[in-house]
Enzyme design. Sequence first.
Site, short mmCIF file in Angstrom:
data_model
loop_
_atom_site.label_atom_id
_atom_site.label_comp_id
_atom_site.label_asym_id
_atom_site.label_seq_id
_atom_site.Cartn_x
_atom_site.Cartn_y
_atom_site.Cartn_z
N TYR A 162 -123.71 71.38 38.33
CA TYR A 162 -123.83 71.12 36.84
C TYR A 162 -124.54 70.04 36.11
O TYR A 162 -125.07 70.01 35.21
CB TYR A 162 -122.22 71.14 36.50
CG TYR A 162 -121.95 71.22 35.21
CD1 TYR A 162 -122.10 72.46 34.35
CD2 TYR A 162 -121.66 70.17 34.29
CE1 TYR A 162 -121.74 72.40 32.95
CE2 TYR A 162 -121.37 70.19 32.81
CZ TYR A 162 -121.47 71.10 32.25
OH TYR A 162 -121.15 71.43 30.82
N LYS A 166 -127.66 70.23 33.79
CA LYS A 166 -127.60 69.70 32.36
C LYS A 166 -128.86 68.59 31.98
O LYS A 166 -129.24 68.65 31.01
CB LYS A 166 -126.34 69.28 32.15
CG LYS A 166 -125.22 70.07 31.83
CD LYS A 166 -125.72 71.38 30.83
CE LYS A 166 -124.42 72.53 30.55
NZ LYS A 166 -124.92 73.42 29.55
#
Length: 264
Positions: A162, A166
Amino acid sequence: MASAAKTTSARTCLVTGGAGGLGKSIALALLAEGANVVVTDFNEKTLNSVTAEFQQRKESVLFLPADVSDAGAVESLISKTVQHFGQLDVLVNCAGIFDRLEPVGEISPELWSKVLTVNVTGPYLLSKAAINHFLSRSATDASIINIGSLASEHGWCGGAAYTTSKHAVRGLTKSIAAFYRNKGIRCNLVMPGGMNTDIVTNMANTQGLHQEGSKMLDAVVEALETPISDTKEVANLVVFLASTRSSALTGAVIKADHGITALI
């Protein structure tokens, strides 16, 4: 936001992940400001379940299920949007999935690939298709808004997959802004703080969160006394970035975290 309404009225906005959480709040906020809104989500059943919330201006909403990581589905999504509303003005890349807060030494290749495909390949495919449409019609103020996270800058907000995804979306934002700054296309990144959405809950219910990663996240949140943002607060910022009032902004990274990262 009466003045903002004048600058979003009749603009067509495509919101991915629009059937729940932040995406739904963004779609509803754009609709309230006078925009035409295309709400897309991976799950058609989920899309059908939220249609009642958009009834007030149902003539201005189009619901289209799509897998944002599938190039053919994305091309079809843009094509159907243009066919229905005439053109696309704003793309909001909000669809995303969380990992299990696992460090790189423990995350499986399968979960790594799944998170990167949805969170990075999806925005790439959508941005590519949208930009080619913007260029084909010589757009003068098209806008792409990417939804990042505090994980776009910090390592404690998510697991390896994640956090990497991002960070990558932040880089994609900067690249788009640099290459298309003089071609009528803007691109900005919004970095929300903690919000009441189901992105973490869904993953936790499926497999369970990594214990060490959870402890690290909880410790930072407690130490900083991190407030929880209402998704409507972040949606209001997206409405501004979607409007022509934000015409000077491109390549911006905007934190919507109640000042938490100012303490770090």
